[in-house]
Design a protein around this motif. Structure first.
Motif, mmCIF file in Angstrom:
data_model
loop_
_atom_site.group_PDB
_atom_site.id
_atom_site.type_symbol
_atom_site.label_atom_id
_atom_site.label_comp_id
_atom_site.label_asym_id
_atom_site.label_seq_id
_atom_site.Cartn_x
_atom_site.Cartn_y
_atom_site.Cartn_z
ATOM 1 N N TYR A 197 0.902 -1.241 0.139
ATOM 2 C CA TYR A 197 0.095 -0.007 -0.121
ATOM 3 C C TYR A 197 0.866 1.171 -0.147
ATOM 4 C CZ TYR A 197 -3.671 -3.047 1.469
ATOM 5 O OH TYR A 197 -4.637 -4.339 1.472
ATOM 6 N N THR A 198 0.535 2.262 -0.766
ATOM 7 C CA THR A 198 1.177 3.466 -0.833
ATOM 8 C C THR A 198 0.994 4.249 0.405
ATOM 9 O OG1 THR A 198 -0.129 4.715 -1.949
ATOM 10 C CG2 THR A 198 1.603 3.409 -3.431
ATOM 11 N N LYS A 199 1.448 5.274 0.795
ATOM 12 C CA LYS A 199 1.120 6.092 1.835
ATOM 13 C C LYS A 199 -0.118 6.884 1.772
ATOM 14 C CE LYS A 199 4.660 8.683 3.880
ATOM 15 N NZ LYS A 199 5.360 9.801 4.067
ATOM 16 N N GLU A 200 -0.117 7.056 0.619
ATOM 17 C CA GLU A 200 -1.538 7.930 0.033
ATOM 18 C C GLU A 200 -2.761 6.867 0.172
ATOM 19 O OE1 GLU A 200 1.471 8.121 -1.638
ATOM 20 O OE2 GLU A 200 1.580 10.233 -1.145
ATOM 21 N N GLU A 201 -2.677 5.743 -0.130
ATOM 22 C CA GLU A 201 -3.638 4.767 0.070
ATOM 23 C C GLU A 201 -4.069 4.456 1.306
ATOM 24 O OE1 GLU A 201 -2.979 1.909 -4.154
ATOM 25 O OE2 GLU A 201 -1.913 1.535 -2.207
ATOM 26 N N ILE A 202 -2.969 4.404 2.356
ATOM 27 C CA ILE A 202 -3.191 4.105 3.797
ATOM 28 C C ILE A 202 -3.941 5.436 4.240
ATOM 29 C CG2 ILE A 202 -2.005 3.775 5.805
ATOM 30 C CD1 ILE A 202 0.200 2.207 4.411
ATOM 31 N N PRO A 206 12.628 8.327 11.323
ATOM 32 C CA PRO A 206 12.217 8.426 9.697
ATOM 33 C C PRO A 206 12.472 7.259 8.942
ATOM 34 C CG PRO A 206 13.661 10.026 10.437
ATOM 35 C CD PRO A 206 13.690 9.000 11.352
ATOM 36 N N ILE A 207 11.564 6.836 7.992
ATOM 37 C CA ILE A 207 11.817 5.577 7.083
ATOM 38 C C ILE A 207 11.667 6.174 5.590
ATOM 39 C CG2 ILE A 207 10.817 4.274 9.003
ATOM 40 C CD1 ILE A 207 8.360 4.397 6.637
ATOM 41 N N ARG A 208 11.893 5.127 4.768
ATOM 42 C CA ARG A 208 12.020 5.275 3.321
ATOM 43 C C ARG A 208 11.329 3.928 3.055
ATOM 44 N NH1 ARG A 208 17.541 6.445 4.175
ATOM 45 N NH2 ARG A 208 18.217 4.697 2.973
ATOM 46 N N ALA A 209 10.161 4.266 2.088
ATOM 47 C CA ALA A 209 9.734 3.503 1.569
ATOM 48 C C ALA A 209 8.661 3.853 0.488
ATOM 49 C CB ALA A 209 8.611 2.358 2.531
#
Ligand code: NG1
Ligand code: MG
Length: 514
Positions: free
Chosen positions: A343-348, A368-371
Motif C-alpha cells: 500500500y502506498t502512503k496515500e492509499e493508507i 524516519p523511514i524510506r518506502a
C-alpha cells in the motif's frame, strides 16, 4: 534459580557467572580489564557491570507487536568497569570513557548536564552513544523517582566479546550494562530487573532504533540453566524453562554469517520500517474491520497486532484458544489486506481518512523511514503465524515426555524451519548467506535452522541432535566458511567465534570482587 530475586544480583566471584570451562580465560580477561583500568586512571574500578548477548530460539520480529518470544542469554558479554567520584558543587558531572579495543573504539570525554539530558547525536554513530543511552535512561528513571541529585562523575573502561552487527545483540548488552553501571555508580544498591529492562528498552531508542524488548529482557533475566519465555503483556515477564531431555540429546548451535547488519544505519529501510508496517497493519485492520479505535499499548508506536487481536475477539464476544485465535487472525489478514503489492502512503491515508502528512507526522517522524509501498499484508501474516509457531514450540518445549525422541526434536525443528521461511519470504529479513547456512546445516543433520535476531545478516541458530554436531560443523566449514570467510578457519579461536554450541548464560550482574 527459578523465581530468582527480582533484583540484579551482586556477585563476588566469576564462577557465579561463567561455566567452569570458561573460568580460566574469563579470569584473565577480567584481570586485564582491571589492570588496564588502573594504568589509565590510576586506581582500581569500584565495580564492573556486566550484561550478556542473547540468541533468540524462536519468535522473530514479533516482540514489538507484544507477542511472546523465546530467547536465551549467551556467555559472551559486555563489561563496563567504573570508578565514580562525587561531582564538585555547582559543576557538571564528567565521563571519561575508553575501550580495551582502543584502536576500534576511541576514547571520549563528555559532560552530563545538571538538568536535562545528555546529548546523543544518532547520526554520529560513535560507540559511546550506547553508554550515553544508559546515562539518559538511568537518570530519567532516578529523577522520576524523586531523586534530584547531580550525577557522580565516572571513569569508565569497556570490553565486549559480542560481535557488533552479529545478531547476538551487542547493542542491548551495552545499553543494559551501561544503565546498570550508571544506576550503581549513583548509589542504587539494588536494581530491580524489570525496571532495568524497561529503561534499557526506551534508552536504546535514543540511538535511532525503535526496538522491541526481547534482547534487554534476555540480557537481564538470563539464567545459567534455562532459556526464557518472555511475555510483554499485561506486563513484562520472563519465565525460565529448561530444554527437554531427549535421546539423542539436543543442542543449539550458533553460526555467524559474518555479514554485518548495522541496524542503526539501515533502520529507515529495515528495522524501523518493519515497526511502522506492522503498526499500520494493525491500525488499517481495525479500520477496515470496523472495530472502532484501537486501545493504545506499549508497542513502540503505540498500537500492536496483539492489541488488534484482543479487540477483534472482544468485539465478537468469543474467546477461542490462543492457537485458534492466531489461526483466525492469519485468515482475517489474508481476507482483509488484499493488496499483495503493498500500500502506498496515500492509499493508507485514504483508508484511515487522514492525510499522508498526518501519517508521516504520527508514525514516521521520530524514526524516519524510506518506502514506496508498505507491505501490510505479508508483515501481518508473518507476525500472526510466527506467534502461532512460538505457541506450538513452547508447548513442545515445556511439555515434553521424560525422554523425547528424535521425531519429537524434528517437530520442534520444523517450526524453526517454517520461521526461517516466513522471515525470508514474508518479512524479507533474511539474506543469501543466512539462507545458505541454514541449507547447509539442515543437509548435514540440523533438524531446525533459522536466522536469529533482526536478520539481514548476523547469526543463525540450529537445533541439532548432539551426535550430529561434528557433521554439521564440518559441512559449514567446507561449504560456507572456506569460501565466504576463510579467516574463520585460521585458528581454533577464530572457529569458536564463528560457530559455537550455545548454552543458556547468566544475565546481568554487578561484580565487586576487588
Ligand atoms: P537485533 O538487531 O538482533 O539486536 C532486534 C531487536 C529485538 C527484536 C529482534 C527481531 C533491538 C535492540 N533488538 O534484534 O527487539 O525485534 O530484532 O526479533 O532493537
Ligand atoms: Mg542490537
Amino acid at each position: 534459580m527459578a523465581g530468582s530475586a527480582v533484583h540484579v544480583p551482586e556477585v563476588t566471584s566469576l564462577d557465579e557467572i561463567y561455566a567452569p570451562e570458561a573460568l580460566l580465560s574469563q579470569g584473565k580477561r577480567w584481570n586485564d580489564l582491571a589492570a588496564e583500568f588502573e594504568r589509565l586512571y590510576g586506581k582500581t574500578p569500584d565495580f564492573i557491570a556486566r550484561a550478556p548477548g542473547r540468541v533468540n530460539i524462536i519468535g522473530e520480529h514479533i516482540d514489538y507487536m507484544l507477542y511472546e518470544v523465546m530467547p536465551m542469554a549467551v556467555a559472551i558479554d559486555l563489561l563496563v568497569a567504573v570508578a565514580a567520584a562525587p561531582t564538585p558543587e555547582g559543576e557538571e558531572a564528567t565521563v571519561e570513557i575508553a575501550n580495551l579495543s582502543a584502536d576500534k573504539f576511541p576514547s571520549k570525554t563528555f559532560a552530563i548536564p545538571r538538568e536535562g539530558d545528555v546529548e546523543i547525536n544518532s547520526n554520529d554513530h560513535h560507540w559511546t552513544n550506547y553508554f550515553k543511552c544508559g546515562i539518559r535512561g538511568a537518570l530519567q528513571l532516578l529523577r522520576s523517582e524523586g531523586w534530584n541529585g547531580n550525577s557522580v562523575s565516572m571513569k569508565v573502561l569497556v570490553h565486549g566479546t559480542i560481535p557488533s552487527g552479529g545478531g547476538l545483540s551487542s547493542s542491548a548488552a551495552f545499553t543494559c550494562a551501561s544503565a546498570l553501571a550508571v544506576l550503581t555508580a549513583n548509589g542504587q544498591k539494588e536494581v530491580e530487573k524489570s525496571k532495568l529492562v524497561n529503561l534499557a528498552v526506551v534508552s536504546e531508542r535514543f540511538v535511532g532504533v525503535n526496538s522491541g524488548g526481547m534482547d534487554q529482557t534476555a540480557s537481564v533475566f538470563g539464567d545459567k540453566d534455562s532459556a526464557l519465555y518472555v511475555s510483554f503483556v499485561p506486563e513484562l515477564k520472563a519465565k525460565q524453562f529448561s530444554f527437554p531431555k531427549s535421546n539423542p540429546p539436543l543442542s543449539f548451535l550458533i553460526a555467524q554469517t559474518y555479514v554485518t547488519s548495522e541496524k542503526k544505519i539501515t533502520a529507515p529501510i529495515h528495522y524501523n520500517l518493519r515497526v511502522v508496517e506492522t503498526t499500520l497493519a494493525a491500525v488499517v485492520l481495525a479500520k477496515k474491520l470496523e472495530l472502532g479505535s484501537l486501545p493504545g499499548d506499549n508497542g513502540p508506536l503505540g498500537y500492536s497486532l496483539s492489541g488488534l487481536q484482543k479487540k477483534y475477539f472482544e468485539k465478537r464476544g468469543t474467546t477461542p484458544s490462543v492457537v485458534q485465535q492466531l489461526e483466525t487472525m492469519v485468515d482475517v489478514v489474508k481476507q482483509t489486506l488484499t493488496q499483495e503489492e503493498g500500500y502506498t502512503k496515500e492509499e493508507i491515508a485514504g483508508i484511515l481518512e487522514t492525510t499522508p502528512e498526518a501519517l508521516t507526522e504520527r508514525y514516521m517522524t521520530r524514526f524516519p523511514i524510506r518506502a514506496e509501498r508498505f507491505q501490510l499484508r505479508s508483515r501481518a501474516i508473518h507476525v500472526y503465524s510466527e506467534s502461532l509457531r512460538v505457541n506450538k514450540f513452547a508447548e513442545l518445549m515445556m511439555n515434553a515426555p521424560e525422554s523425547a525422541s528424535l521425531s519429537y526434536l524434528e517437530a520442534m525443528g520444523q517450526l524453526m524451519n517454517e520461521s526461517q521461511d516466513s522471515c525470508r519470504d514474508l518479512y524479507n529479513c533474511s539474506c543469501p548467506e543466512l539462507d545458505l547456512l541454514c541449507d547447509v546445516a539442515r543437509k548435514a543433520g540440523s533438524v531446525g535452522s533459522r536466522l536469529t535476531g533482526a536478520g539481514w545478516g548476523g547469526s543463525s541458530v540450529h537445533l541439532i541432535p548432539e551426535d550430529k554436531v561434528p557433521q554439521v560443523e564440518a559441512a559449514l566449514k567446507e561449504q560456507y566458511y572456506k569460501e565466504k570467510y576463510p579467516q574463520a578457519l585460521e585458528s581454533d579461536e577464530a572457529w569458536r567465534d564463528a560457530v559455537v554450541v550455545s548454552k543458556p548464560g547468566q544475565g546481568a550482574v554487578v561484580y565487586r570482587g576487588f
